[in-house]
Design a protein around this motif. Structure first.
Motif, PDB file in Angstrom:
ATOM      1  N   SER A   9       0.839  -1.206   0.000  1.00  0.00           N
ATOM      2  CA  SER A   9       0.000   0.000   0.000  1.00  0.00           C
ATOM      3  C   SER A   9       0.861   1.238   0.000  1.00  0.00           C
ATOM      4  CB  SER A   9      -0.929   0.007   1.219  1.00  0.00           C
ATOM      5  OG  SER A   9      -0.158   0.009   2.393  1.00  0.00           O
ATOM      6  N   PRO A  10       0.436   2.328  -0.690  1.00  0.00           N
ATOM      7  CA  PRO A  10       1.258   3.547  -0.743  1.00  0.00           C
ATOM      8  C   PRO A  10       1.314   4.242   0.607  1.00  0.00           C
ATOM      9  CG  PRO A  10      -0.875   3.943  -1.733  1.00  0.00           C
ATOM     10  CD  PRO A  10      -0.806   2.463  -1.430  1.00  0.00           C
ATOM     11  N   PRO A  11       2.383   4.968   0.874  1.00  0.00           N
ATOM     12  CA  PRO A  11       2.498   5.718   2.128  1.00  0.00           C
ATOM     13  C   PRO A  11       1.342   6.713   2.258  1.00  0.00           C
ATOM     14  CG  PRO A  11       4.564   5.719   0.914  1.00  0.00           C
ATOM     15  CD  PRO A  11       3.540   5.134   0.004  1.00  0.00           C
ATOM     16  N   PRO A  12       1.069   7.158   3.491  1.00  0.00           N
ATOM     17  CA  PRO A  12      -0.050   8.104   3.685  1.00  0.00           C
ATOM     18  C   PRO A  12       0.089   9.371   2.860  1.00  0.00           C
ATOM     19  CG  PRO A  12       0.670   7.183   5.759  1.00  0.00           C
ATOM     20  CD  PRO A  12       1.676   6.730   4.736  1.00  0.00           C
ATOM     21  N   PHE A  13       1.281   9.852   2.622  1.00  0.00           N
ATOM     22  CA  PHE A  13       1.494  11.091   1.881  1.00  0.00           C
ATOM     23  C   PHE A  13       1.022  10.959   0.437  1.00  0.00           C
ATOM     24  CE2 PHE A  13       4.063  13.995  -0.681  1.00  0.00           C
ATOM     25  CZ  PHE A  13       3.776  15.194  -0.046  1.00  0.00           C
ATOM     26  N   PHE A  14       1.101   9.814  -0.115  1.00  0.00           N
ATOM     27  CA  PHE A  14       0.746   9.587  -1.518  1.00  0.00           C
ATOM     28  C   PHE A  14      -0.605   8.919  -1.671  1.00  0.00           C
ATOM     29  CE2 PHE A  14       5.363   9.657  -1.415  1.00  0.00           C
ATOM     30  CZ  PHE A  14       5.643  10.600  -2.390  1.00  0.00           C
ATOM     31  N   LYS A  15      -1.381   8.830  -0.597  1.00  0.00           N
ATOM     32  CA  LYS A  15      -2.686   8.209  -0.711  1.00  0.00           C
ATOM     33  C   LYS A  15      -3.596   9.055  -1.596  1.00  0.00           C
ATOM     34  CE  LYS A  15      -3.064   5.306   3.355  1.00  0.00           C
ATOM     35  NZ  LYS A  15      -3.840   5.007   4.584  1.00  0.00           N
ATOM     36  N   GLN A  16      -4.298   8.402  -2.493  1.00  0.00           N
ATOM     37  CA  GLN A  16      -5.194   9.085  -3.427  1.00  0.00           C
ATOM     38  C   GLN A  16      -6.591   9.173  -2.827  1.00  0.00           C
ATOM     39  OE1 GLN A  16      -4.128  10.376  -6.289  1.00  0.00           O
ATOM     40  NE2 GLN A  16      -2.045   9.700  -5.836  1.00  0.00           N
ATOM     41  N   GLY A  17      -7.265  10.377  -3.065  1.00  0.00           N
ATOM     42  CA  GLY A  17      -8.649  10.559  -2.643  1.00  0.00           C
ATOM     43  C   GLY A  17      -9.588  10.062  -3.718  1.00  0.00           C
ATOM     44  N   PRO A  18     -10.771  10.697  -3.809  1.00  0.00           N
ATOM     45  CA  PRO A  18     -11.701  10.329  -4.884  1.00  0.00           C
ATOM     46  C   PRO A  18     -11.080  10.576  -6.254  1.00  0.00           C
ATOM     47  CG  PRO A  18     -12.794  11.636  -3.202  1.00  0.00           C
ATOM     48  CD  PRO A  18     -11.340  11.685  -2.886  1.00  0.00           C
ATOM     49  N   SER A  19     -11.549   9.881  -7.200  1.00  0.00           N
ATOM     50  CA  SER A  19     -11.011  10.014  -8.545  1.00  0.00           C
ATOM     51  C   SER A  19     -11.338  11.385  -9.143  1.00  0.00           C
ATOM     52  CB  SER A  19     -11.583   8.907  -9.437  1.00  0.00           C
ATOM     53  OG  SER A  19     -12.982   9.065  -9.563  1.00  0.00           O
ATOM     54  N   ALA A  20     -10.599  11.714 -10.182  1.00  0.00           N
ATOM     55  CA  ALA A  20     -10.804  13.027 -10.827  1.00  0.00           C
ATOM     56  C   ALA A  20     -12.206  13.142 -11.399  1.00  0.00           C
ATOM     57  CB  ALA A  20      -9.762  13.232 -11.920  1.00  0.00           C
ATOM     58  N   LEU A  21     -12.727  12.080 -11.951  1.00  0.00           N
ATOM     59  CA  LEU A  21     -14.084  12.112 -12.505  1.00  0.00           C
ATOM     60  C   LEU A  21     -15.125  12.338 -11.419  1.00  0.00           C
ATOM     61  CD1 LEU A  21     -15.969  11.801 -14.907  1.00  0.00           C
ATOM     62  CD2 LEU A  21     -15.952   9.321 -14.536  1.00  0.00           C
ATOM     63  N   SER A  22     -14.915  11.703 -10.262  1.00  0.00           N
ATOM     64  CA  SER A  22     -15.850  11.897  -9.156  1.00  0.00           C
ATOM     65  C   SER A  22     -15.827  13.334  -8.668  1.00  0.00           C
ATOM     66  CB  SER A  22     -15.514  10.931  -8.010  1.00  0.00           C
ATOM     67  OG  SER A  22     -15.581   9.591  -8.440  1.00  0.00           O
ATOM     68  N   GLN A  23     -14.620  13.907  -8.575  1.00  0.00           N
ATOM     69  CA  GLN A  23     -14.515  15.309  -8.154  1.00  0.00           C
ATOM     70  C   GLN A  23     -15.185  16.249  -9.174  1.00  0.00           C
ATOM     71  OE1 GLN A  23     -10.498  16.348  -7.267  1.00  0.00           O
ATOM     72  NE2 GLN A  23     -10.134  14.551  -5.966  1.00  0.00           N
ATOM     73  N   LEU A  24     -15.003  15.958 -10.462  1.00  0.00           N
ATOM     74  CA  LEU A  24     -15.626  16.798 -11.489  1.00  0.00           C
ATOM     75  C   LEU A  24     -17.136  16.755 -11.389  1.00  0.00           C
ATOM     76  CD1 LEU A  24     -15.445  18.537 -14.050  1.00  0.00           C
ATOM     77  CD2 LEU A  24     -15.356  16.420 -15.390  1.00  0.00           C
ATOM     78  N   VAL A  25     -17.681  15.573 -11.222  1.00  0.00           N
ATOM     79  CA  VAL A  25     -19.129  15.441 -11.114  1.00  0.00           C
ATOM     80  C   VAL A  25     -19.647  16.135  -9.865  1.00  0.00           C
ATOM     81  CG1 VAL A  25     -21.017  13.793 -10.823  1.00  0.00           C
ATOM     82  CG2 VAL A  25     -19.183  13.309 -12.448  1.00  0.00           C
ATOM     83  N   PHE A  26     -18.920  15.985  -8.733  1.00  0.00           N
ATOM     84  CA  PHE A  26     -19.370  16.591  -7.483  1.00  0.00           C
ATOM     85  C   PHE A  26     -19.367  18.112  -7.560  1.00  0.00           C
ATOM     86  CE2 PHE A  26     -18.123  18.477  -3.408  1.00  0.00           C
ATOM     87  CZ  PHE A  26     -19.247  18.157  -2.650  1.00  0.00           C
ATOM     88  N   PHE A  27     -18.259  18.679  -8.006  1.00  0.00           N
ATOM     89  CA  PHE A  27     -18.165  20.141  -8.039  1.00  0.00           C
ATOM     90  C   PHE A  27     -19.066  20.734  -9.122  1.00  0.00           C
ATOM     91  CE2 PHE A  27     -14.082  19.224  -5.856  1.00  0.00           C
ATOM     92  CZ  PHE A  27     -14.283  20.004  -4.733  1.00  0.00           C
ATOM     93  N   SER A  28     -19.259  20.010 -10.207  1.00  0.00           N
ATOM     94  CA  SER A  28     -20.204  20.494 -11.227  1.00  0.00           C
ATOM     95  C   SER A  28     -21.619  20.533 -10.669  1.00  0.00           C
ATOM     96  CB  SER A  28     -20.150  19.599 -12.463  1.00  0.00           C
ATOM     97  OG  SER A  28     -18.866  19.616 -13.042  1.00  0.00           O
ATOM     98  N   ALA A  29     -21.985  19.472  -9.951  1.00  0.00           N
ATOM     99  CA  ALA A  29     -23.315  19.453  -9.345  1.00  0.00           C
ATOM    100  C   ALA A  29     -23.450  20.551  -8.299  1.00  0.00           C
ATOM    101  CB  ALA A  29     -23.581  18.082  -8.731  1.00  0.00           C
ATOM    102  N   LEU A  30     -22.383  20.772  -7.511  1.00  0.00           N
ATOM    103  CA  LEU A  30     -22.417  21.831  -6.501  1.00  0.00           C
ATOM    104  C   LEU A  30     -22.556  23.213  -7.149  1.00  0.00           C
ATOM    105  CD1 LEU A  30     -22.183  22.695  -3.544  1.00  0.00           C
ATOM    106  CD2 LEU A  30     -19.683  22.722  -3.832  1.00  0.00           C
ATOM    107  N   ALA A  31     -21.792  23.445  -8.223  1.00  0.00           N
ATOM    108  CA  ALA A  31     -21.891  24.740  -8.919  1.00  0.00           C
ATOM    109  C   ALA A  31     -23.277  24.945  -9.499  1.00  0.00           C
ATOM    110  CB  ALA A  31     -20.826  24.813 -10.023  1.00  0.00           C
ATOM    111  N   LEU A  32     -23.833  23.888 -10.117  1.00  0.00           N
ATOM    112  CA  LEU A  32     -25.181  23.993 -10.671  1.00  0.00           C
ATOM    113  C   LEU A  32     -26.213  24.261  -9.583  1.00  0.00           C
ATOM    114  CD1 LEU A  32     -26.993  23.787 -13.149  1.00  0.00           C
ATOM    115  CD2 LEU A  32     -27.144  21.331 -12.766  1.00  0.00           C
TER     116      LEU A  32
END
Length: 273
Positions: A9-32
Protein backbone atom coordinates in the motif's frame (compact mmCIF):
# COMPACT_ATOMS: atom_id res chain seq x y z
CA UNK A 1 12.74 -11.48 3.86
CA UNK A 2 9.88 -13.13 1.93
CA UNK A 3 8.20 -10.96 -0.66
CA UNK A 4 4.75 -11.76 0.76
CA UNK A 5 5.49 -9.87 3.95
CA UNK A 6 6.07 -6.50 2.14
CA UNK A 7 3.34 -3.84 2.51
CA UNK A 8 2.40 -2.81 -1.04
CA UNK A 9 0.00 0.00 0.00
CA UNK A 10 1.26 3.55 -0.74
CA UNK A 11 2.50 5.72 2.13
CA UNK A 12 -0.05 8.10 3.69
CA UNK A 13 1.49 11.09 1.88
CA UNK A 14 0.75 9.59 -1.52
CA UNK A 15 -2.69 8.21 -0.71
CA UNK A 16 -5.19 9.08 -3.43
CA UNK A 17 -8.65 10.56 -2.64
CA UNK A 18 -11.70 10.33 -4.88
CA UNK A 19 -11.01 10.01 -8.54
CA UNK A 20 -10.80 13.03 -10.83
CA UNK A 21 -14.08 12.11 -12.50
CA UNK A 22 -15.85 11.90 -9.16
CA UNK A 23 -14.51 15.31 -8.15
CA UNK A 24 -15.63 16.80 -11.49
CA UNK A 25 -19.13 15.44 -11.11
CA UNK A 26 -19.37 16.59 -7.48
CA UNK A 27 -18.16 20.14 -8.04
CA UNK A 28 -20.20 20.49 -11.23
CA UNK A 29 -23.32 19.45 -9.34
CA UNK A 30 -22.42 21.83 -6.50
CA UNK A 31 -21.89 24.74 -8.92
CA UNK A 32 -25.18 23.99 -10.67
CA UNK A 33 -26.98 23.83 -7.32
CA UNK A 34 -25.49 27.15 -6.20
CA UNK A 35 -26.43 28.81 -9.51
CA UNK A 36 -30.03 27.63 -9.31
CA UNK A 37 -30.29 28.51 -5.63
CA UNK A 38 -28.88 31.97 -6.24
CA UNK A 39 -31.24 32.55 -9.18
CA UNK A 40 -34.28 31.44 -7.19
CA UNK A 41 -33.52 32.50 -3.63
CA UNK A 42 -30.74 35.18 -4.03
CA UNK A 43 -28.53 33.45 -1.44
CA UNK A 44 -25.35 35.09 -2.73
CA UNK A 45 -26.82 38.61 -2.91
CA UNK A 46 -25.41 39.71 0.50
CA UNK A 47 -21.96 38.56 -0.61
CA UNK A 48 -22.28 40.51 -3.84
CA UNK A 49 -23.31 43.61 -1.93
CA UNK A 50 -20.28 43.34 0.37
CA UNK A 51 -17.89 42.83 -2.56
CA UNK A 52 -19.44 45.73 -4.50
CA UNK A 53 -19.16 48.00 -1.45
CA UNK A 54 -15.51 47.08 -0.93
CA UNK A 55 -14.59 47.51 -4.61
CA UNK A 56 -16.56 50.74 -5.17
CA UNK A 57 -13.69 53.11 -4.17
CA UNK A 58 -11.30 51.32 -6.52
CA UNK A 59 -13.83 51.46 -9.35
CA UNK A 60 -14.49 55.14 -8.69
CA UNK A 61 -10.77 55.95 -8.80
CA UNK A 62 -10.29 53.94 -11.98
CA UNK A 63 -13.14 55.79 -13.71
CA UNK A 64 -12.01 59.28 -12.80
CA UNK A 65 -9.42 59.68 -15.62
CA UNK A 66 -11.95 58.47 -18.20
CA UNK A 67 -14.62 60.82 -16.90
CA UNK A 68 -12.18 63.73 -16.87
CA UNK A 69 -11.26 63.09 -20.50
CA UNK A 70 -14.91 62.76 -21.51
CA UNK A 71 -15.81 65.93 -19.64
CA UNK A 72 -12.98 67.83 -21.30
CA UNK A 73 -13.92 66.62 -24.77
CA UNK A 74 -17.58 67.44 -24.11
CA UNK A 75 -16.68 70.94 -22.96
CA UNK A 76 -14.58 71.60 -26.07
CA UNK A 77 -17.32 70.23 -28.33
CA UNK A 78 -20.00 72.31 -26.60
CA UNK A 79 -17.79 75.40 -26.83
CA UNK A 80 -17.27 74.92 -30.55
CA UNK A 81 -20.97 74.26 -31.10
CA UNK A 82 -21.89 77.33 -29.07
CA UNK A 83 -19.58 79.50 -31.17
CA UNK A 84 -21.00 78.17 -34.42
CA UNK A 85 -24.56 78.62 -33.15
CA UNK A 86 -23.82 82.15 -31.98
CA UNK A 87 -22.37 83.07 -35.36
CA UNK A 88 -25.37 81.58 -37.17
CA UNK A 89 -27.73 83.41 -34.82
CA UNK A 90 -25.96 86.70 -35.50
CA UNK A 91 -26.26 86.18 -39.25
CA UNK A 92 -29.92 85.20 -38.96
CA UNK A 93 -30.66 88.17 -36.71
CA UNK A 94 -29.08 90.51 -39.24
CA UNK A 95 -31.14 88.98 -42.04
CA UNK A 96 -34.32 89.25 -40.00
CA UNK A 97 -33.57 92.87 -39.15
CA UNK A 98 -33.07 93.62 -42.81
CA UNK A 99 -36.28 91.84 -43.75
CA UNK A 100 -38.19 93.59 -40.98
CA UNK A 101 -37.08 96.93 -42.34
CA UNK A 102 -38.12 95.93 -45.84
CA UNK A 103 -41.50 94.68 -44.62
CA UNK A 104 -42.21 97.93 -42.84
CA UNK A 105 -41.26 99.85 -45.95
CA UNK A 106 -43.46 97.63 -48.14
CA UNK A 107 -46.38 98.01 -45.76
CA UNK A 108 -46.01 101.77 -45.84
CA UNK A 109 -45.83 101.81 -49.64
CA UNK A 110 -48.83 99.47 -49.87
CA UNK A 111 -50.85 101.71 -47.58
CA UNK A 112 -49.97 104.75 -49.69
CA UNK A 113 -50.94 102.95 -52.90
CA UNK A 114 -54.26 101.90 -51.39
CA UNK A 115 -54.95 105.44 -50.36
CA UNK A 116 -54.06 106.73 -53.84
CA UNK A 117 -56.18 104.08 -55.61
CA UNK A 118 -59.03 104.24 -53.14
CA UNK A 119 -58.89 100.51 -52.42
CA UNK A 120 -60.45 99.04 -49.32
CA UNK A 121 -58.47 97.13 -46.75
CA UNK A 122 -58.09 93.39 -47.07
CA UNK A 123 -60.94 91.58 -45.43
CA UNK A 124 -60.25 89.85 -42.13
CA UNK A 125 -61.53 86.29 -42.42
CA UNK A 126 -62.91 84.71 -39.26
CA UNK A 127 -61.57 81.25 -38.47
CA UNK A 128 -62.78 78.25 -36.48
CA UNK A 129 -60.54 75.44 -35.23
CA UNK A 130 -61.79 71.91 -35.97
CA UNK A 131 -60.56 68.33 -35.76
CA UNK A 132 -60.67 65.76 -38.57
CA UNK A 133 -62.87 62.88 -37.40
CA UNK A 134 -62.77 60.36 -40.24
CA UNK A 135 -62.66 59.90 -44.00
CA UNK A 136 -65.82 60.23 -46.06
CA UNK A 137 -67.59 57.04 -47.10
CA UNK A 138 -67.27 57.69 -50.85
CA UNK A 139 -64.22 55.66 -52.04
CA UNK A 140 -63.95 57.64 -55.29
CA UNK A 141 -63.51 61.04 -53.68
CA UNK A 142 -60.94 62.60 -51.36
CA UNK A 143 -63.02 63.99 -48.53
CA UNK A 144 -62.82 64.12 -44.75
CA UNK A 145 -65.32 64.95 -42.01
CA UNK A 146 -64.54 67.50 -39.29
CA UNK A 147 -66.19 67.89 -35.89
CA UNK A 148 -67.74 71.32 -36.49
CA UNK A 149 -70.97 72.16 -38.29
CA UNK A 150 -73.76 74.70 -38.64
CA UNK A 151 -74.05 75.20 -34.91
CA UNK A 152 -70.43 76.37 -34.82
CA UNK A 153 -70.85 78.78 -37.75
CA UNK A 154 -69.41 76.62 -40.55
CA UNK A 155 -70.73 77.61 -43.97
CA UNK A 156 -70.60 75.77 -47.32
CA UNK A 157 -67.80 76.93 -49.58
CA UNK A 158 -65.54 78.08 -46.74
CA UNK A 159 -61.80 77.48 -47.25
CA UNK A 160 -60.02 75.08 -44.90
CA UNK A 161 -56.38 75.26 -43.82
CA UNK A 162 -54.01 73.42 -41.55
CA UNK A 163 -50.68 74.59 -40.13
CA UNK A 164 -48.92 74.09 -43.49
CA UNK A 165 -51.30 75.44 -46.09
CA UNK A 166 -54.68 75.18 -47.79
CA UNK A 167 -56.33 71.83 -47.12
CA UNK A 168 -59.55 72.09 -49.11
CA UNK A 169 -63.05 73.53 -49.11
CA UNK A 170 -66.22 72.86 -47.14
CA UNK A 171 -68.72 71.19 -49.48
CA UNK A 172 -71.40 69.86 -47.11
CA UNK A 173 -72.50 71.16 -43.74
CA UNK A 174 -74.56 69.34 -41.11
CA UNK A 175 -75.61 70.51 -37.65
CA UNK A 176 -72.64 68.96 -35.85
CA UNK A 177 -70.17 67.94 -38.57
CA UNK A 178 -69.02 69.16 -41.97
CA UNK A 179 -67.55 67.49 -45.03
CA UNK A 180 -64.41 68.86 -46.62
CA UNK A 181 -63.26 68.16 -50.17
CA UNK A 182 -59.50 68.06 -50.24
CA UNK A 183 -57.43 69.86 -52.86
CA UNK A 184 -56.21 66.53 -54.24
CA UNK A 185 -59.77 65.48 -55.15
CA UNK A 186 -60.19 65.16 -58.92
CA UNK A 187 -63.16 67.56 -58.87
CA UNK A 188 -61.34 70.28 -56.91
CA UNK A 189 -59.91 73.36 -58.62
CA UNK A 190 -58.06 76.28 -57.05
CA UNK A 191 -56.53 79.39 -58.67
CA UNK A 192 -52.89 79.84 -57.70
CA UNK A 193 -49.97 82.14 -58.34
CA UNK A 194 -46.28 81.35 -58.62
CA UNK A 195 -44.68 83.38 -55.83
CA UNK A 196 -41.37 83.52 -57.70
CA UNK A 197 -42.61 84.81 -61.05
CA UNK A 198 -46.11 86.09 -60.27
CA UNK A 199 -47.62 83.88 -62.98
CA UNK A 200 -51.26 82.97 -62.37
CA UNK A 201 -52.53 79.47 -63.06
CA UNK A 202 -55.14 76.94 -62.02
CA UNK A 203 -54.30 73.82 -59.99
CA UNK A 204 -56.44 70.69 -60.35
CA UNK A 205 -56.74 67.68 -58.09
CA UNK A 206 -55.12 64.36 -58.91
CA UNK A 207 -57.31 62.42 -61.39
CA UNK A 208 -56.14 59.05 -60.04
CA UNK A 209 -58.50 57.54 -57.42
CA UNK A 210 -56.01 57.40 -54.55
CA UNK A 211 -53.39 59.86 -55.75
CA UNK A 212 -51.98 62.54 -53.52
CA UNK A 213 -50.72 65.16 -55.98
CA UNK A 214 -52.00 68.21 -57.85
CA UNK A 215 -51.49 69.34 -61.42
CA UNK A 216 -51.06 72.71 -63.12
CA UNK A 217 -52.87 72.49 -66.43
CA UNK A 218 -52.79 74.55 -69.61
CA UNK A 219 -49.35 76.00 -68.91
CA UNK A 220 -47.39 76.77 -72.07
CA UNK A 221 -43.98 75.19 -72.53
CA UNK A 222 -42.46 78.68 -72.59
CA UNK A 223 -43.71 79.52 -69.05
CA UNK A 224 -41.02 80.02 -66.43
CA UNK A 225 -41.82 77.20 -64.00
CA UNK A 226 -39.15 75.35 -62.04
CA UNK A 227 -39.09 72.53 -59.54
CA UNK A 228 -39.37 73.91 -56.02
CA UNK A 229 -41.54 76.91 -56.95
CA UNK A 230 -44.08 77.79 -54.28
CA UNK A 231 -47.70 78.17 -55.31
CA UNK A 232 -50.04 80.38 -53.28
CA UNK A 233 -53.67 81.38 -53.67
CA UNK A 234 -54.20 84.23 -56.09
CA UNK A 235 -57.54 85.31 -54.62
CA UNK A 236 -59.24 85.84 -57.99
CA UNK A 237 -62.02 83.35 -57.20
CA UNK A 238 -63.18 85.19 -54.08
CA UNK A 239 -63.18 81.95 -52.06
CA UNK A 240 -59.59 81.69 -50.89
CA UNK A 241 -57.85 84.79 -49.53
CA UNK A 242 -54.73 85.67 -51.53
CA UNK A 243 -51.30 84.63 -50.34
CA UNK A 244 -52.17 81.32 -48.68
CA UNK A 245 -49.60 78.58 -49.39
CA UNK A 246 -51.03 75.78 -51.50
CA UNK A 247 -48.41 73.51 -53.06
CA UNK A 248 -44.86 73.21 -54.30
CA UNK A 249 -43.81 72.18 -57.82
CA UNK A 250 -42.10 68.77 -57.82
CA UNK A 251 -41.78 67.97 -61.52
CA UNK A 252 -41.89 69.88 -64.83
CA UNK A 253 -42.20 67.82 -68.01
CA UNK A 254 -41.89 69.83 -71.21
CA UNK A 255 -42.84 67.61 -74.12
CA UNK A 256 -42.06 68.35 -77.74
CA UNK A 257 -45.27 66.79 -79.05
CA UNK A 258 -47.58 69.21 -77.22
CA UNK A 259 -47.73 72.93 -76.53
CA UNK A 260 -48.52 72.47 -72.82
CA UNK A 261 -46.26 71.48 -69.94
CA UNK A 262 -47.10 68.68 -67.55
CA UNK A 263 -46.50 70.10 -64.07
CA UNK A 264 -46.96 68.01 -60.92
CA UNK A 265 -47.30 69.69 -57.52
CA UNK A 266 -47.27 68.37 -53.98
CA UNK A 267 -49.75 70.00 -51.58
CA UNK A 268 -48.24 71.56 -48.51
CA UNK A 269 -51.15 70.61 -46.28
CA UNK A 270 -51.59 67.06 -45.01
CA UNK A 271 -54.01 65.91 -47.72
CA UNK A 272 -53.95 62.24 -46.81
CA UNK A 273 -57.53 61.05 -46.72
Amino acid sequence: MPLETLDRSPPPFFKQGPSALSQLVFFSALALFLMVADARFQIVQPLRAVIATVLYPAQWLALQPVQMVQTGLGYLTDLKTARVTEEAARVKLAEQSQRAGQVEQLLLENERLRQLLGLRERLQVASVAAQVLYDATDPYSRRVVIGKGQLQGIEPGSPVMDESGVLGQVTRVYPFVSEITLLIDREQVIPVMNTRTGTRAVAYGDPSPRGGMMELRYMAVTEDVKEGDLLATSGVDGVYPPGLPVARVVSVDRRSDTSFTRIQCAPLASCRA
